[in-house]
Design a protein around this motif. Structure first.
Motif, PDB file in Angstrom:
ATOM      1  N   PRO A  12       0.811  -1.227   0.000  1.00 55.55           N
ATOM      2  CA  PRO A  12       0.000   0.000   0.000  1.00 55.55           C
ATOM      3  C   PRO A  12       0.841   1.273   0.000  1.00 55.55           C
ATOM      4  N   ALA A  13       1.981   1.273   0.708  1.00 56.57           N
ATOM      5  CA  ALA A  13       2.777   2.510   0.780  1.00 56.57           C
ATOM      6  C   ALA A  13       3.334   2.886  -0.590  1.00 56.57           C
ATOM      7  N   ALA A  14       3.538   1.914  -1.444  1.00 62.63           N
ATOM      8  CA  ALA A  14       4.033   2.184  -2.808  1.00 62.63           C
ATOM      9  C   ALA A  14       2.888   2.150  -3.805  1.00 62.63           C
ATOM     10  N   ARG A  15       1.670   2.355  -3.308  1.00 66.57           N
ATOM     11  CA  ARG A  15       0.465   2.345  -4.154  1.00 66.57           C
ATOM     12  C   ARG A  15       0.366   1.040  -4.957  1.00 66.57           C
ATOM     13  N   ASN A  16       0.855  -0.024  -4.325  1.00 69.50           N
ATOM     14  CA  ASN A  16       0.836  -1.362  -4.951  1.00 69.50           C
ATOM     15  C   ASN A  16       1.559  -1.412  -6.293  1.00 69.50           C
ATOM     16  N   ALA A  17       2.613  -0.601  -6.423  1.00 66.69           N
ATOM     17  CA  ALA A  17       3.439  -0.678  -7.631  1.00 66.69           C
ATOM     18  C   ALA A  17       3.847  -2.141  -7.823  1.00 66.69           C
ATOM     19  N   LEU A  18       3.687  -2.606  -9.042  1.00 70.37           N
ATOM     20  CA  LEU A  18       3.868  -4.035  -9.330  1.00 70.37           C
ATOM     21  C   LEU A  18       5.353  -4.323  -9.557  1.00 70.37           C
ATOM     22  N   ALA A  45      -3.526  -0.676  -8.162  1.00 69.27           N
ATOM     23  CA  ALA A  45      -2.082  -0.740  -8.439  1.00 69.27           C
ATOM     24  C   ALA A  45      -1.711   0.436  -9.337  1.00 69.27           C
ATOM     25  N   ALA A  46      -0.631   1.133  -8.951  1.00 68.59           N
ATOM     26  CA  ALA A  46      -0.218   2.332  -9.704  1.00 68.59           C
ATOM     27  C   ALA A  46       0.760   1.988 -10.816  1.00 68.59           C
ATOM     28  N   GLY A  47       0.707   0.745 -11.293  1.00 71.41           N
ATOM     29  CA  GLY A  47       1.527   0.394 -12.450  1.00 71.41           C
ATOM     30  C   GLY A  47       2.730  -0.429 -12.086  1.00 71.41           C
ATOM     31  N   ALA A  48       3.528  -0.732 -13.094  1.00 73.18           N
ATOM     32  CA  ALA A  48       4.792  -1.427 -12.858  1.00 73.18           C
ATOM     33  C   ALA A  48       5.651  -0.554 -11.965  1.00 73.18           C
ATOM     34  N   ASP A  49       6.529  -1.195 -11.198  1.00 71.97           N
ATOM     35  CA  ASP A  49       7.385  -0.458 -10.263  1.00 71.97           C
ATOM     36  C   ASP A  49       8.449   0.307 -11.049  1.00 71.97           C
ATOM     37  N   ILE A  50       8.247   1.619 -11.127  1.00 73.42           N
ATOM     38  CA  ILE A  50       9.133   2.455 -11.947  1.00 73.42           C
ATOM     39  C   ILE A  50      10.564   2.405 -11.404  1.00 73.42           C
ATOM     40  N   LYS A  51      10.668   2.339 -10.063  1.00 72.81           N
ATOM     41  CA  LYS A  51      12.016   2.337  -9.464  1.00 72.81           C
ATOM     42  C   LYS A  51      12.757   1.046  -9.810  1.00 72.81           C
ATOM     43  N   GLU A  52      12.006  -0.051  -9.914  1.00 79.08           N
ATOM     44  CA  GLU A  52      12.643  -1.333 -10.229  1.00 79.08           C
ATOM     45  C   GLU A  52      13.123  -1.371 -11.686  1.00 79.08           C
ATOM     46  N   MET A  53      12.381  -0.701 -12.580  1.00 78.46           N
ATOM     47  CA  MET A  53      12.751  -0.867 -13.999  1.00 78.46           C
ATOM     48  C   MET A  53      13.566   0.289 -14.573  1.00 78.46           C
ATOM     49  N   ALA A  54      13.632   1.413 -13.827  1.00 81.30           N
ATOM     50  CA  ALA A  54      14.196   2.645 -14.400  1.00 81.30           C
ATOM     51  C   ALA A  54      15.588   2.461 -15.033  1.00 81.30           C
ATOM     52  N   GLY A  61      -9.589   3.236  -6.001  1.00 83.29           N
ATOM     53  CA  GLY A  61      -8.451   4.139  -6.199  1.00 83.29           C
ATOM     54  C   GLY A  61      -7.797   3.955  -7.559  1.00 83.29           C
ATOM     55  N   TYR A  62      -6.470   4.131  -7.577  1.00 83.76           N
ATOM     56  CA  TYR A  62      -5.758   4.171  -8.858  1.00 83.76           C
ATOM     57  C   TYR A  62      -5.554   2.787  -9.483  1.00 83.76           C
ATOM     58  N   ALA A  63      -5.863   2.688 -10.760  1.00 87.63           N
ATOM     59  CA  ALA A  63      -5.465   1.522 -11.568  1.00 87.63           C
ATOM     60  C   ALA A  63      -4.771   2.111 -12.794  1.00 87.63           C
ATOM     61  N   GLY A  90      -1.415   2.330 -15.629  1.00 93.77           N
ATOM     62  CA  GLY A  90      -0.376   1.576 -16.322  1.00 93.77           C
ATOM     63  C   GLY A  90      -0.597   0.083 -16.162  1.00 93.77           C
ATOM     64  N   GLY A  91       0.429  -0.600 -15.647  1.00 94.31           N
ATOM     65  CA  GLY A  91       0.316  -2.041 -15.430  1.00 94.31           C
ATOM     66  C   GLY A  91      -0.837  -2.402 -14.498  1.00 94.31           C
ATOM     67  N   GLY A  92      -1.257  -1.465 -13.648  1.00 93.11           N
ATOM     68  CA  GLY A  92      -2.398  -1.721 -12.755  1.00 93.11           C
ATOM     69  C   GLY A  92      -3.691  -1.812 -13.548  1.00 93.11           C
ATOM     70  N   CYS A  93      -3.865  -0.906 -14.495  1.00 92.79           N
ATOM     71  CA  CYS A  93      -5.046  -0.954 -15.367  1.00 92.79           C
ATOM     72  C   CYS A  93      -4.981  -2.208 -16.241  1.00 92.79           C
ATOM     73  N   GLU A  94      -3.772  -2.522 -16.692  1.00 91.86           N
ATOM     74  CA  GLU A  94      -3.596  -3.693 -17.561  1.00 91.86           C
ATOM     75  C   GLU A  94      -3.864  -4.989 -16.792  1.00 91.86           C
ATOM     76  N   LEU A  95      -3.463  -5.027 -15.523  1.00 94.46           N
ATOM     77  CA  LEU A  95      -3.725  -6.199 -14.697  1.00 94.46           C
ATOM     78  C   LEU A  95      -5.234  -6.354 -14.467  1.00 94.46           C
ATOM     79  N   PRO A 109       2.386   1.446 -23.043  1.00 92.68           N
ATOM     80  CA  PRO A 109       1.921   0.293 -22.263  1.00 92.68           C
ATOM     81  C   PRO A 109       2.660  -0.975 -22.691  1.00 92.68           C
ATOM     82  N   GLY A 110       2.930  -1.855 -21.711  1.00 87.95           N
ATOM     83  CA  GLY A 110       3.699  -3.061 -22.044  1.00 87.95           C
ATOM     84  C   GLY A 110       3.087  -4.344 -21.539  1.00 87.95           C
ATOM     85  N   MET A 111       1.912  -4.227 -20.893  1.00 87.66           N
ATOM     86  CA  MET A 111       1.247  -5.441 -20.385  1.00 87.66           C
ATOM     87  C   MET A 111      -0.149  -5.564 -20.979  1.00 87.66           C
TER      88      MET A 111
HETATM   89  C1  HXC Z   1       7.134   2.892  -8.116  1.00 86.66           C
HETATM   90  C2  HXC Z   1       5.528   4.169  -7.104  1.00 86.66           C
HETATM   91  C3  HXC Z   1       4.687   4.015  -8.235  1.00 86.66           C
HETATM   92  C4  HXC Z   1       5.164   3.233  -9.325  1.00 86.66           C
HETATM   93  C5  HXC Z   1       3.687   5.235  -6.776  1.00 86.66           C
HETATM   94  N1  HXC Z   1       4.864   4.915  -6.246  1.00 86.66           N
HETATM   95  N2  HXC Z   1       3.541   4.684  -7.976  1.00 86.66           N
HETATM   96  N3  HXC Z   1       6.748   3.599  -7.057  1.00 86.66           N
HETATM   97  N4  HXC Z   1       6.392   2.685  -9.217  1.00 86.66           N
HETATM   98  N5  HXC Z   1       4.421   2.984 -10.420  1.00 86.66           N
HETATM   99  C6  HXC Z   1       5.391   5.309  -4.947  1.00 86.66           C
HETATM  100  C7  HXC Z   1       5.846   6.766  -4.920  1.00 86.66           C
HETATM  101  O1  HXC Z   1       7.141   6.882  -5.474  1.00 86.66           O
HETATM  102  C8  HXC Z   1       5.804   7.076  -3.454  1.00 86.66           C
HETATM  103  O2  HXC Z   1       6.972   6.530  -2.850  1.00 86.66           O
HETATM  104  C9  HXC Z   1       4.605   6.273  -2.980  1.00 86.66           C
HETATM  105  O3  HXC Z   1       4.371   5.261  -3.950  1.00 86.66           O
HETATM  106  C10 HXC Z   1       3.358   7.118  -2.871  1.00 86.66           C
HETATM  107  O4  HXC Z   1       3.165   7.766  -4.098  1.00 86.66           O
HETATM  108  P1  HXC Z   1       2.703   9.309  -4.208  1.00 86.66           P
HETATM  109  O5  HXC Z   1       2.973   9.734  -5.584  1.00 86.66           O
HETATM  110  O6  HXC Z   1       3.317  10.107  -3.099  1.00 86.66           O
HETATM  111  O7  HXC Z   1       1.134   9.144  -3.911  1.00 86.66           O
HETATM  112  P2  HXC Z   1      -0.087  10.002  -4.459  1.00 86.66           P
HETATM  113  O8  HXC Z   1       0.212  11.474  -4.335  1.00 86.66           O
HETATM  114  O9  HXC Z   1      -1.275   9.440  -3.775  1.00 86.66           O
HETATM  115  O10 HXC Z   1      -0.172   9.694  -6.034  1.00 86.66           O
HETATM  116  C11 HXC Z   1      -0.533   8.397  -6.466  1.00 86.66           C
HETATM  117  C12 HXC Z   1      -0.261   8.207  -7.998  1.00 86.66           C
HETATM  118  C13 HXC Z   1       1.213   8.543  -8.307  1.00 86.66           C
HETATM  119  C14 HXC Z   1      -1.178   9.144  -8.792  1.00 86.66           C
HETATM  120  C15 HXC Z   1      -0.616   6.762  -8.295  1.00 86.66           C
HETATM  121  O11 HXC Z   1       2.039   7.834  -7.370  1.00 86.66           O
HETATM  122  C16 HXC Z   1       1.637   8.153  -9.685  1.00 86.66           C
HETATM  123  O12 HXC Z   1       1.366   8.896 -10.647  1.00 86.66           O
HETATM  124  N6  HXC Z   1       2.345   7.018  -9.818  1.00 86.66           N
HETATM  125  C17 HXC Z   1       2.939   6.583 -11.073  1.00 86.66           C
HETATM  126  C18 HXC Z   1       1.891   6.054 -12.023  1.00 86.66           C
HETATM  127  C19 HXC Z   1       2.508   5.563 -13.333  1.00 86.66           C
HETATM  128  O13 HXC Z   1       3.189   6.309 -14.044  1.00 86.66           O
HETATM  129  N7  HXC Z   1       2.272   4.261 -13.663  1.00 86.66           N
HETATM  130  C20 HXC Z   1       2.770   3.673 -14.869  1.00 86.66           C
HETATM  131  C21 HXC Z   1       4.025   2.940 -14.582  1.00 86.66           C
HETATM  132  S1  HXC Z   1       4.728   2.212 -16.043  1.00 86.66           S
HETATM  133  P3  HXC Z   1       7.778   7.295  -1.708  1.00 86.66           P
HETATM  134  O14 HXC Z   1       8.972   6.431  -1.498  1.00 86.66           O
HETATM  135  O15 HXC Z   1       8.061   8.658  -2.223  1.00 86.66           O
HETATM  136  O16 HXC Z   1       6.808   7.291  -0.548  1.00 86.66           O
HETATM  137  C22 HXC Z   1       3.890   0.797 -16.277  1.00 86.66           C
HETATM  138  C23 HXC Z   1       4.317  -0.016 -17.473  1.00 86.66           C
HETATM  139  C24 HXC Z   1       3.695  -1.409 -17.444  1.00 86.66           C
HETATM  140  O17 HXC Z   1       3.017   0.451 -15.562  1.00 86.66           O
HETATM  141  C25 HXC Z   1       4.329  -2.343 -18.476  1.00 86.66           C
HETATM  142  C26 HXC Z   1       5.264  -3.361 -17.907  1.00 86.66           C
HETATM  143  C27 HXC Z   1       5.736  -4.409 -18.900  1.00 86.66           C
END
Ligand code: HXC
Length: 256
Positions: free
Chosen positions: A21-27, A61-70, A102-104, A106-111, A137-139
């Protein structure tokens, strides 16, 4: 380390909660590996009739874990076929409902789209924001979203990276039902229990038939459906279901 997912069983329904939950369920890979490996035996279990996949109140889920793949290189992404293991989740044959609060993104919407249907809380937000990260999108976002909502809306989501709310998502066919957030799980569980109460052979066949509509021509799809329908007459559950109707009682399905 905390378990990346929580798996609970309520009679014939398995509820899977993404648990970062703290990472918005980044996958990340841990979540992917846990979901695919822990659910595989349950998918084969005849006593499991439906999966429910959910996140937290704030984020499915807020998508794939951006920090893991960056920092990954092309050759790493390509040689490990990054995130292809999610295909195993999509291929599970047990009916699966995504309960999105809440948020679905990137990968969260795809999942969520890999599930058979999406029930959305009224606070749900869907999006494919990958374009903002310099990628796409990649999933399945460019493929499943387009099949579900059509080219124009999919282009809007994928090219602008904007979010859509639950009402818009229902209107365009991405979501099956919109539910007040505090009632989401009650309604999802009710639907899941209903599905799980039917013959698992029939529910499996039903979802295969509907899925085929996204894959093939109408003529082939109709034939596939009719042949599946015929084949269900080889099951004890068909005999039981129709006998129970005639005898005005509730059917007792065995999944056979
Ligand atoms: C890694 C993430 C993350 C993500 C959120 N976090 N989304 N970490 N990967 N996708 C982390 C933040 O870095 C932060 O960590 C904590 O979760 C809380 O996020 P906040 O941004 O502070 O929360 P909030 O203001 O509520 O905003 C929520 C949010 C925003 C709107 C969901 O976090 C956001 O825009 N996230 C990224 C969404 C995204 O771009 N998804 C697509 C990813 S690419 P700290 O350490 O600062 O507390 C993808 C490709 C899939 O999915 C294809 C794969 C093959």
């Amino acid at each position: 380390m905390e378990n990346p997912i929580i798996v609970e069983r309520k009679e014939r329904v398995v509820i899977v909660t993404l648990n970062r939950p703290a990472a918005r369920n980044a996958l990340n890979s841990d979540i992917m590996n846990a979901v695919t490996s822990e659910l595989a035996p349950l998918d084969r279990d005849p006593d499991v009739g439906c999966f429910v996949l959910r996140g937290s109140d704030k984020a499915f889920a807020a998508g794939a874990d951006i920090k893991e793949m960056a920092e990954k290189s092309f050759s790493e992404m390509y040689s490990e076929d990054f995130f292809a293991a999610w295909d195993r989740f999509a291929a599970f044959r047990t009916p699966k409902i995504a309960a999105v609060s809440g948020y679905a993104l990137g990968g969260g919407c795809e999942l969520a789209m890999m599930c058979d249907m999406i029930f959305a809380a009224d606070n749900a937000m869907f999006g494919q924001p990958e374009i903002k990260l310099g990628v796409i999108p990649g999933m399945g976002g460019s493929q499943r979203l387009t099949r579900l909502v059509g080219k124009s809306k999919a282009m809007d989501m994928v090219l602008t990276g904007r979010m859509m709310d639950a009402v818009e998502a229902e209107r365009c066919g991405l979501v099956a039902r919109v539910i007040p957030a505090d009632q989401l799980m009650d309604e999802v569980l009710k639907a899941a229990q209903t599905i799980a109460g039917y013959s698992k052979i029939a529910t499996t066949a039903a979802r295969e038939a509907v899925d085929r509509a996204l894959e093939t021509s109408l003529r082939e799809g109709l034939l596939f459906e009719r042949r599946l329908f015929h084949s269900l007459f080889a099951t004890a559950d068909q005999k039981e279901g129709m006998k129970a109707f005639v005898e005005k009682r509730v059917a007792d399905f065995k999944g056979k």
